[in-house]
Scaffold this motif. Structure first.
Motif, mmCIF file in Angstrom:
data_model
loop_
_atom_site.group_PDB
_atom_site.id
_atom_site.type_symbol
_atom_site.label_atom_id
_atom_site.label_comp_id
_atom_site.label_asym_id
_atom_site.label_seq_id
_atom_site.Cartn_x
_atom_site.Cartn_y
_atom_site.Cartn_z
ATOM 1 N N LEU A 48 -10.823 0.008 18.047
ATOM 2 C CA LEU A 48 -10.502 -1.044 17.095
ATOM 3 C C LEU A 48 -10.061 -2.291 17.853
ATOM 4 C CD1 LEU A 48 -8.382 1.094 14.609
ATOM 5 C CD2 LEU A 48 -10.760 0.397 14.321
ATOM 6 N N ARG A 49 -10.085 -3.413 17.174
ATOM 7 C CA ARG A 49 -9.608 -4.674 17.748
ATOM 8 C C ARG A 49 -8.355 -5.109 17.000
ATOM 9 N NH1 ARG A 49 -13.585 -7.552 20.862
ATOM 10 N NH2 ARG A 49 -15.520 -6.376 20.827
ATOM 11 N N LEU A 50 -7.432 -5.703 17.727
ATOM 12 C CA LEU A 50 -6.198 -6.205 17.131
ATOM 13 C C LEU A 50 -5.975 -7.630 17.616
ATOM 14 C CD1 LEU A 50 -3.588 -5.582 15.490
ATOM 15 C CD2 LEU A 50 -2.540 -4.962 17.667
ATOM 16 N N GLU A 51 -5.932 -8.553 16.689
ATOM 17 C CA GLU A 51 -5.605 -9.945 17.015
ATOM 18 C C GLU A 51 -4.085 -10.035 17.067
ATOM 19 O OE1 GLU A 51 -9.537 -11.813 14.826
ATOM 20 O OE2 GLU A 51 -7.617 -11.859 13.785
ATOM 21 N N ARG A 52 -3.543 -10.223 18.253
ATOM 22 C CA ARG A 52 -2.108 -10.079 18.511
ATOM 23 C C ARG A 52 -1.329 -11.334 18.149
ATOM 24 N NH1 ARG A 52 -3.017 -6.722 24.107
ATOM 25 N NH2 ARG A 52 -4.540 -5.360 23.132
ATOM 26 N N ARG A 53 -1.152 -11.523 16.849
ATOM 27 C CA ARG A 53 -0.357 -12.623 16.298
ATOM 28 C C ARG A 53 -0.130 -12.343 14.821
ATOM 29 N NH1 ARG A 53 -4.127 -15.264 13.324
ATOM 30 N NH2 ARG A 53 -6.260 -15.066 14.026
ATOM 31 N N PRO A 54 0.940 -12.873 14.231
ATOM 32 C CA PRO A 54 1.144 -12.695 12.781
ATOM 33 C C PRO A 54 -0.074 -13.206 12.012
ATOM 34 C CG PRO A 54 3.119 -13.558 13.794
ATOM 35 C CD PRO A 54 2.046 -13.591 14.855
ATOM 36 N N GLY A 55 -0.553 -12.409 11.078
ATOM 37 C CA GLY A 55 -1.751 -12.763 10.315
ATOM 38 C C GLY A 55 -3.033 -12.302 10.970
ATOM 39 N N GLY A 71 -6.485 -3.652 8.579
ATOM 40 C CA GLY A 71 -5.241 -4.262 8.137
ATOM 41 C C GLY A 71 -4.989 -5.595 8.810
ATOM 42 N N PHE A 72 -3.787 -6.075 8.595
ATOM 43 C CA PHE A 72 -3.340 -7.345 9.165
ATOM 44 C C PHE A 72 -2.005 -7.148 9.879
ATOM 45 C CE2 PHE A 72 -6.000 -8.564 5.560
ATOM 46 C CZ PHE A 72 -6.828 -9.523 6.135
ATOM 47 N N VAL A 73 -1.743 -8.034 10.830
ATOM 48 C CA VAL A 73 -0.477 -8.019 11.553
ATOM 49 C C VAL A 73 0.560 -8.761 10.713
ATOM 50 C CG1 VAL A 73 0.730 -8.745 13.644
ATOM 51 C CG2 VAL A 73 -1.678 -7.997 13.767
ATOM 52 N N GLN A 74 1.617 -8.056 10.358
ATOM 53 C CA GLN A 74 2.715 -8.689 9.619
ATOM 54 C C GLN A 74 3.757 -9.237 10.594
ATOM 55 O OE1 GLN A 74 4.008 -6.594 6.209
ATOM 56 N NE2 GLN A 74 5.996 -7.577 6.138
ATOM 57 N N LEU A 82 6.252 -4.044 16.047
ATOM 58 C CA LEU A 82 4.870 -4.205 15.603
ATOM 59 C C LEU A 82 4.809 -3.713 14.162
ATOM 60 C CD1 LEU A 82 1.903 -4.891 16.125
ATOM 61 C CD2 LEU A 82 1.595 -2.531 16.896
ATOM 62 N N GLU A 83 4.273 -4.532 13.286
ATOM 63 C CA GLU A 83 4.197 -4.199 11.866
ATOM 64 C C GLU A 83 2.804 -4.556 11.368
ATOM 65 O OE1 GLU A 83 7.433 -6.143 9.906
ATOM 66 O OE2 GLU A 83 7.229 -4.948 8.104
ATOM 67 N N TYR A 92 -10.606 3.167 0.063
ATOM 68 C CA TYR A 92 -10.466 3.285 -1.387
ATOM 69 C C TYR A 92 -9.169 2.584 -1.779
ATOM 70 C CZ TYR A 92 -8.020 7.468 0.372
ATOM 71 O OH TYR A 92 -7.226 8.327 1.067
ATOM 72 N N PRO A 93 -8.858 2.496 -3.077
ATOM 73 C CA PRO A 93 -7.688 1.712 -3.506
ATOM 74 C C PRO A 93 -6.373 2.287 -2.999
ATOM 75 C CG PRO A 93 -9.116 2.169 -5.373
ATOM 76 C CD PRO A 93 -9.596 3.011 -4.223
ATOM 77 N N VAL A 94 -5.844 1.649 -1.939
ATOM 78 C CA VAL A 94 -4.585 2.076 -1.349
ATOM 79 C C VAL A 94 -3.980 0.907 -0.575
ATOM 80 C CG1 VAL A 94 -5.650 2.946 0.760
ATOM 81 C CG2 VAL A 94 -3.478 3.902 0.005
ATOM 82 N N ALA A 95 -2.676 0.866 -0.538
ATOM 83 C CA ALA A 95 -1.956 -0.116 0.276
ATOM 84 C C ALA A 95 -1.112 0.660 1.277
ATOM 85 C CB ALA A 95 -1.074 -0.991 -0.601
ATOM 86 N N GLY A 96 -1.226 0.304 2.540
ATOM 87 C CA GLY A 96 -0.466 0.989 3.580
ATOM 88 C C GLY A 96 0.370 0.012 4.384
ATOM 89 N N HIS A 97 1.463 0.519 4.957
ATOM 90 C CA HIS A 97 2.362 -0.294 5.777
ATOM 91 C C HIS A 97 2.857 0.557 6.935
ATOM 92 C CE1 HIS A 97 6.295 -2.060 6.867
ATOM 93 N NE2 HIS A 97 5.591 -3.162 6.802
ATOM 94 N N MET A 98 2.769 0.021 8.148
ATOM 95 C CA MET A 98 3.203 0.719 9.354
ATOM 96 C C MET A 98 4.166 -0.185 10.102
ATOM 97 S SD MET A 98 0.797 1.832 12.599
ATOM 98 C CE MET A 98 -0.364 2.732 11.577
#
Length: 146
Positions: A48-55, A71-74, A82-83, A92-98
């Motif tokens: 996977l790729r992660l753009e390392r900045r908020p948003g 997802g997005f970086v919070q 890291l959030e 499918y219809p779901v919201a996740g938070h890590m």
């Protein structure tokens, strides 16, 4: 004829803290590595790729503007926080938070990991999520301590 399936929304939580004998900077770097280049979808690599900045986006890049948004970086504050939020591995219809916190200790780092999801969670995801996250955290620990 169309049939509707009734399912109540489900809430899922996973919390774990582990002590790692390595500096927070090294554990943070190992977590980023595990969430990107070393990420696995089951037994198979799933980089996977992660753009390392908020948003920033966290996504699977298939080339030619194709892929999957995980997802997005919070919050991005190396080496302490890291959030991420979004559907992650569920299409499918779901919201996740890590949220992952890295606390310096006398012996190294205490990693505090929390994952929460809300939505129409499939049984296989509800049943496998704990083992999947435990395996991910163990891999981060082994990599940072080696």
């Amino acid at each position: 004829m169309t049939e509707a399936l009734a399912q109540e929304p489900t809430v899922l939580h996973f919390d774990q803290e582990i002590d790692i004998q390595a500096r927070p900077e090294d554990v943070f770097k190992g977590m980023i590595q595990r969430l990107t280049e070393d990420h696995h979808g089951g037994p198979h690599p799933l980089p996977l790729r992660l753009e390392r900045r908020p948003g920033g986006r966290w996504y699977r890049d298939l080339g030619d503007d194709q892929g999957h948004l995980w997802g997005f970086v919070q919050s991005y504050r190396p080496p302490t926080l890291l959030e991420l939020y979004g559907p992650m591995f569920m299409s499918y219809p779901v919201a996740g938070h890590m949220i992952i916190r890295f606390h310096a200790t006398d012996q190294g780092t205490r990693l505090a990991f929390r994952y929460s999801a809300f939505g129409l969670l499939q049984d296989d995801h509800r049943e496998g999520i704990q083992q999947g996250f435990r395996s991910m955290l163990e891999a981060v620990q082994q990599g940072a301590e080696s």
